[in-house]
Design a protein around this motif. Structure first.
Motif, mmCIF file in Angstrom:
data_model
loop_
_atom_site.group_PDB
_atom_site.id
_atom_site.type_symbol
_atom_site.label_atom_id
_atom_site.label_comp_id
_atom_site.label_asym_id
_atom_site.label_seq_id
_atom_site.Cartn_x
_atom_site.Cartn_y
_atom_site.Cartn_z
ATOM 1 N N PRO A 675 -65.063 -50.389 94.981
ATOM 2 C CA PRO A 675 -65.772 -49.958 93.766
ATOM 3 C C PRO A 675 -64.860 -49.993 92.550
ATOM 4 O O PRO A 675 -63.738 -49.499 92.585
ATOM 5 C CB PRO A 675 -66.206 -48.527 94.085
ATOM 6 N N ALA A 676 -65.350 -50.589 91.458
ATOM 7 C CA ALA A 676 -64.570 -50.632 90.221
ATOM 8 C C ALA A 676 -64.351 -49.221 89.694
ATOM 9 O O ALA A 676 -65.267 -48.406 89.669
ATOM 10 C CB ALA A 676 -65.297 -51.479 89.179
ATOM 11 N N GLY A 677 -63.127 -48.942 89.302
ATOM 12 C CA GLY A 677 -62.815 -47.633 88.730
ATOM 13 C C GLY A 677 -62.618 -46.530 89.746
ATOM 14 O O GLY A 677 -62.363 -45.384 89.369
ATOM 15 N N ASP A 678 -62.736 -46.830 91.041
ATOM 16 C CA ASP A 678 -62.531 -45.799 92.055
ATOM 17 C C ASP A 678 -61.065 -45.355 92.015
ATOM 18 O O ASP A 678 -60.161 -46.188 92.081
ATOM 19 C CB ASP A 678 -62.877 -46.366 93.436
ATOM 20 N N PRO A 679 -60.806 -44.043 91.908
ATOM 21 C CA PRO A 679 -59.414 -43.593 91.773
ATOM 22 C C PRO A 679 -58.624 -43.607 93.073
ATOM 23 O O PRO A 679 -57.415 -43.416 93.053
ATOM 24 C CB PRO A 679 -59.573 -42.157 91.259
ATOM 25 N N VAL A 680 -59.289 -43.810 94.214
ATOM 26 C CA VAL A 680 -58.602 -43.701 95.504
ATOM 27 C C VAL A 680 -57.833 -44.969 95.837
ATOM 28 O O VAL A 680 -56.627 -44.939 96.117
ATOM 29 C CB VAL A 680 -59.604 -43.365 96.627
ATOM 30 N N TRP A 681 -58.516 -46.124 95.819
ATOM 31 C CA TRP A 681 -57.900 -47.335 96.360
ATOM 32 C C TRP A 681 -56.626 -47.772 95.646
ATOM 33 O O TRP A 681 -55.700 -48.273 96.305
ATOM 34 C CB TRP A 681 -58.928 -48.471 96.368
ATOM 35 N N PRO A 682 -56.482 -47.577 94.329
ATOM 36 C CA PRO A 682 -55.210 -47.965 93.708
ATOM 37 C C PRO A 682 -54.015 -47.173 94.207
ATOM 38 O O PRO A 682 -52.874 -47.584 94.001
ATOM 39 C CB PRO A 682 -55.460 -47.693 92.211
ATOM 40 N N ARG A 683 -54.236 -46.030 94.868
ATOM 41 C CA ARG A 683 -53.124 -45.207 95.337
ATOM 42 C C ARG A 683 -52.652 -45.608 96.737
ATOM 43 O O ARG A 683 -51.621 -45.136 97.190
ATOM 44 C CB ARG A 683 -53.528 -43.734 95.312
ATOM 45 N N PHE A 684 -53.409 -46.470 97.424
ATOM 46 C CA PHE A 684 -52.979 -46.915 98.748
ATOM 47 C C PHE A 684 -51.876 -47.952 98.607
ATOM 48 O O PHE A 684 -51.852 -48.730 97.651
ATOM 49 C CB PHE A 684 -54.160 -47.504 99.509
ATOM 50 N N THR A 685 -50.974 -47.968 99.576
ATOM 51 C CA THR A 685 -49.806 -48.863 99.518
ATOM 52 C C THR A 685 -49.787 -49.884 100.653
ATOM 53 O O THR A 685 -48.930 -50.749 100.681
ATOM 54 C CB THR A 685 -48.523 -48.033 99.576
ATOM 55 N N VAL A 686 -50.705 -49.746 101.591
ATOM 56 C CA VAL A 686 -50.812 -50.666 102.734
ATOM 57 C C VAL A 686 -52.239 -51.218 102.739
ATOM 58 O O VAL A 686 -53.190 -50.454 102.511
ATOM 59 C CB VAL A 686 -50.520 -49.933 104.065
ATOM 60 N N PRO A 687 -52.426 -52.513 103.003
ATOM 61 C CA PRO A 687 -53.793 -53.066 103.031
ATOM 62 C C PRO A 687 -54.526 -52.684 104.318
ATOM 63 O O PRO A 687 -54.803 -53.508 105.187
ATOM 64 C CB PRO A 687 -53.555 -54.579 102.936
ATOM 65 N N CYS A 688 -54.855 -51.402 104.452
ATOM 66 C CA CYS A 688 -55.408 -50.923 105.714
ATOM 67 C C CYS A 688 -56.878 -51.308 105.899
ATOM 68 O O CYS A 688 -57.352 -51.372 107.039
ATOM 69 C CB CYS A 688 -55.202 -49.425 105.880
ATOM 70 N N VAL A 689 -57.608 -51.582 104.817
ATOM 71 C CA VAL A 689 -58.965 -52.122 104.982
ATOM 72 C C VAL A 689 -58.885 -53.534 105.545
ATOM 73 O O VAL A 689 -59.675 -53.921 106.418
ATOM 74 C CB VAL A 689 -59.727 -52.091 103.643
ATOM 75 N N LEU A 690 -57.919 -54.313 105.082
ATOM 76 C CA LEU A 690 -57.700 -55.649 105.650
ATOM 77 C C LEU A 690 -57.349 -55.530 107.133
ATOM 78 O O LEU A 690 -57.873 -56.289 107.965
ATOM 79 C CB LEU A 690 -56.588 -56.366 104.889
ATOM 80 N N LEU A 691 -56.459 -54.605 107.461
ATOM 81 C CA LEU A 691 -56.084 -54.430 108.873
ATOM 82 C C LEU A 691 -57.298 -54.035 109.721
ATOM 83 O O LEU A 691 -57.444 -54.493 110.858
ATOM 84 C CB LEU A 691 -54.992 -53.364 108.997
ATOM 85 N N ASP A 692 -58.174 -53.193 109.154
ATOM 86 C CA ASP A 692 -59.382 -52.798 109.872
ATOM 87 C C ASP A 692 -60.267 -54.023 110.128
ATOM 88 O O ASP A 692 -60.781 -54.213 111.235
ATOM 89 C CB ASP A 692 -60.131 -51.750 109.054
ATOM 90 N N GLY A 693 -60.446 -54.852 109.111
ATOM 91 C CA GLY A 693 -61.244 -56.064 109.289
ATOM 92 C C GLY A 693 -60.600 -57.039 110.252
ATOM 93 O O GLY A 693 -61.289 -57.688 111.059
#
Length: 801
Positions: A675-693
């Motif tokens: 989601p554009a403007g979501d404050p959560v995802w910019p704070r992650f440092t590992v591509p864990c959604v990619l790892l999940d996929g």
């Protein structure tokens, strides 16, 4: 309940106040009964104080509500401090242009002070973007059960957030172009005395601009002898002055005459400061204008003169203000409004006078007390928090470059010159007493900062200790570049040279993204997200190094977050494994206590996840992956995207497309949709959604020609990273990322595991790879119908002749 929101008709127990006075509020509270245990302040600033008009003219209904809230707090002070009581501020329509409405600061400053003075009460403010009162009240009720380290919460379009402080060094040793010079025009409101005068004298010395200083003391009305003699001699005149003034018998008290003499001393101080400024800028280039900043016409006249003479303003410093400490229960309503209104009215009047010719730079002098609140400072905190919120809003929604500096106590000047104030804070050890030279340096650095932030505070060790006392864990939970705790490291529990323990309370406001990842209908943290938790903890323990790999990941229990059931915080433990060197290994354990409804601990430290994190000074070179030739491929739907799947993914977790089976294995394309403007995802440092996929790609298979497995991970032997990136960074870049898994078939639950998962760019460079993932089968999805099929039923169907 106090409200400015129009209601269809009065309801029993609600009272209308045609005028907010001490007597009127007392009368209404007397009608309410012997005890007022709960206070609700309810308003829609978008309607009560529409922008931009409310920044250049009064907002009477919202100010009256603020007045009424203070008077209720004062009158019901003891009852609202009892255990089981509550103080809640709910502002709906509280955003404008995506930024909080400036008047949210007025209410948050009051709430924070009330929260500190009435510590046994449940106290918080919720500022939400919704304009639906029913939805807003429902959100406030949800918030009452949420974990908070700070009593002010924002809700923008359903995303829960809050202000955090980020440590940001402002090093100008490399040099920076001067933002002011001899041709610059600087206007300072409230700049003849206190910390502001010290700053302006330094500006005059270093930049020699044309100066206009606005002050409330009409210096040219005093007799010449006011400014003669040294300070000690003049102070000795006080007794004679009081005696002479009392002899006039004009009704003034000794206290009145004492204050008049104080104004004489202030006038001497102001004249001396103006002379120091003139020594640098020039005697004809420093103009003092007597101006009551609360008087809109007077401010119009003063600013009008500056604009008529100079044509524009390069720097405006808005520093008008008063401060007198006193608990809510003790401070008179008149004193409360006078202290609050001076800063708020000065800001609005300056905005009004400069609406057609805004300055190039606008600096408000605020206070640390505005950001954090302080016992006895309800008025001062409210006014200063208003200045901070206004600067944030103006920076976000206009072209004005505006910022508010939240000063701490200065040594020997301003509040620090008041012996009672200084002695009080020194005894309490609350504030460090910033040296004048240091304060001046901070101001000059803010003027020249490469990135100028709209709200800045300065904290020393004493201030940090005070904040920790007021809001345990708040500063620790805030991200800091030097050793960033990170998104999941929300409260520091313990730390030594070789280990650290954090607590992370999960809830569906802060962790609302988990609503899109459910296991049998319950929000559940994806197993691959342990990489983010572990990386944050490891980097905190070993700052300055890169996370290059994860080893021996174990997923022992689902980490679920229930909507209506509160659970205790999870603990994140990180411990050095061996001696740090070029390569350092950190063991990470994520646990929770299982607690019975009555509070008895049934299982202590039940393990959710284990992992080992490998850190080094640099990433290894990325291996190359040879793309598979297109050919005999079979499209297979991702079973986790089907609505009936036992593990269901929606929203940002629908991260793969073009899933298919290849003779060499399985493949897909990474397609992040954050989601554009979501404050959560910019704070992650590992591509864990990619790892999940990527892990899901390994599940792709067709059993009996139409059943696609659904599985949950049990362990991963190793994950290698070849660059520092995140899902947010990858989504922003928009580069194509292909996902591969080998070998063919569904071997994730076999006794002997040997598989490989790769995420690669079009040129073959790997972002990361994962090896030897073991999983447990949960069920199947029928590729023909999308229906869920239990694992045991699928076995029986496959056995039919």
């Amino acid at each position: 309940m106090l409200s400015t929101v129009p209601l269809p008709r009065p309801r029993p127990g609600w009272h209308h106040l045609p005028e907010v006075t001490t007597e009127a509020v007392a009368a209404r509270l007397a009608e309410a009964g012997p005890a007022v245990r709960h206070l609700r302040v309810f308003a829609d600033p978008g309607r009560s104080a529409p922008l931009p008009g409310s920044l250049t003219a009064p907002a009477p209904s919202l100010t009256a509500l603020h007045d009424a809230a203070y008077l209720v707090l004062q009158r019901a002070y003891d009852d609202l401090g009892a255990a089981g009581s509550s103080i809640v501020v709910l502002l709906l329509g509280a955003f404008d242009g995506g930024a909080p409405h400036p008047y949210t600061g007025l209410f948050s400053g009051l709430l924070k002070t009330a929260h500190l003075e009435r510590a046994d009460a449940l106290g918080y403010a919720l500022f939400t973007s919704t304009t639906d009162p029913v939805r807003a009240v429902a959100r406030a009720e949800e918030e009452s059960a949420a974990e908070r380290t700070f009593p002010v919460v924002f809700d923008l379009d359903g995303v829960r957030s809050g202000y955090r402080l980020t440590e940001e060094p402002n090093d100008l040793t490399g040099g920076a172009p001067a933002v002011l010079g001899r041709d610059s025009v600087v206007v300072v409101a409230g700049g003849a005395r206190g910390i502001t005068a010290e700053v302006v004298k330094a500006v005059a010395e270093h930049f020699r601009p044309r100066l206009y200083v606005l002050g409330s003391n009409a210096l040219d009305t005093y007799p010449p002898e006011t400014f003669t003699g040294n300070d000690e001699e003049f102070a000795a005149r006080r007794a004679g002055y009081i005696k002479a003034e009392l002899a006039k018998r004009d009704g003034r008290t000794v206290a009145d005459i004492n204050r008049a003499f104080d104004r004489l001393i202030n006038a001497r101080d102001a004249r001396r400061n103006l002379e120091r400024m003139a020594e640098h800028s020039g005697a004809d280039r420093v103009t003092y204008l007597a101006c009551d900043m609360r008087d809109a016409a007077a401010v119009d006249a003063a600013i009008g003169r500056v604009l008529a003479e100079q044509g524009g303003i390069d720097l405006l410093v808005n520093a008008a203000g008063l401060q007198r400490s006193g608990l809510i229960k003790d401070k008179s309503f008149a004193e409360f409004t006078s202290i609050r209104d001076l800063k708020v009215d000065a800001y609005r009047n300056l905005k009004r006078a400069l609406r057609a010719a805004p300055p190039r730079l606008w600096c408000n002098f605020g206070s640390l007390l505005g950001y954090f609140g302080q016992l006895g400072e309800a008025d001062y905190a409210a006014a200063n928090d208003f200045l901070a919120a206004a600067a944030v809003h103006q920076s976000a929604t206009t072209a004005t470059e505006e910022f508010t500096i939240g000063w701490t106590l200065w040594e020997g000047v301003g509040m620090g010159a008041n012996e009672l104030t200084k002695a009080y804070y020194e005894r309490a050890g609350s504030y460090s007493g910033m040296a004048i030279a240091e304060g001046v340096q901070h101001f000059v650095q803010e003027l020249h900062a490469p990135v100028r932030r709209p709200s800045v505070v300065h904290l020393g060790e004493a201030e940090e200790a005070t904040v920790e006392k007021f809001y345990p864990g708040y500063l620790i939970a805030a991200p800091a570049p030097a050793a960033a705790p990170g998104f999941y490291l929300r409260r520091l529990v313990s730390r030594d040279a070789g280990s650290v323990v954090f607590e992370c309370p999960f809830d569906l406001h802060t962790d609302g993204y988990l609503r899109h990842h459910t296991v049998r209908g319950e929000a559940t943290l994806p197993g691959t997200f342990v990489t983010e938790l572990a990386a944050e903890a490891a980097r905190y323990l070993v700052p300055g190094k890169k996370v290059i790999a994860f080893e021996d990941l174990r997923f022992e229990h689902f980490l679920r977050v229930y909507r209506d059931v509160r659970s205790g915080p999870r603990r994140i433990r990180a411990e050095l494994d061996g001696t740090p060197g070029e390569t350092t290994v950190v063991r990470v354990l994520i646990t929770e206590d299982v607690v019975a409804p009555g509070g008895r601990v049934l299982i202590r430290d039940r393990v959710h996840f284990r992992a080992r994190v490998v850190l080094a000074d640099a990433f290894p070179a990325a291996p190359r992956w040879e793309a598979w030739e297109s050919g005999a491929e079979t499209p297979v739907p991702d079973p986790y995207h089907q609505p009936g799947a036992p593990v269901s993914l929606t929203g940002p977790f629908v991260s793969t497309t073009d899933t298919r089976i290849h003779p060499k294995g399985k493949r897909a394309r990474y397609a992040p949709d954050l989601p554009a403007g979501d404050p959560v995802w910019p704070r992650f440092t590992v591509p864990c959604v990619l790892l999940d996929g990527l892990a899901r790609v390994g599940v792709l298979d067709l059993v009996d020609g139409h059943l696609v497995p659904v599985a949950a991970p049990l362990s991963i032997r190793r994950i290698d990273l070849y660059e520092e990136t995140s899902d947010h960074a990858l989504a922003t870049a928009g580069e194509v990322i292909d996902l591969y898994a080998t070998p063919p078939g569904f071997d994730l639950a076999a006794e002997q595991i040997s598989n490989r998962f790769v995420a690669a760019r079009p040129d073959g460079r790997m972002l990361l790879q994962m090896k030897d993932l073991r999983a447990t089968l949960i069920g199947y999805i029928d590729a023909r119908t999308g229906e869920a099929v239990p694992a045991d039923r699928a076995g029986r169907e496959a056995a039919r002749p």
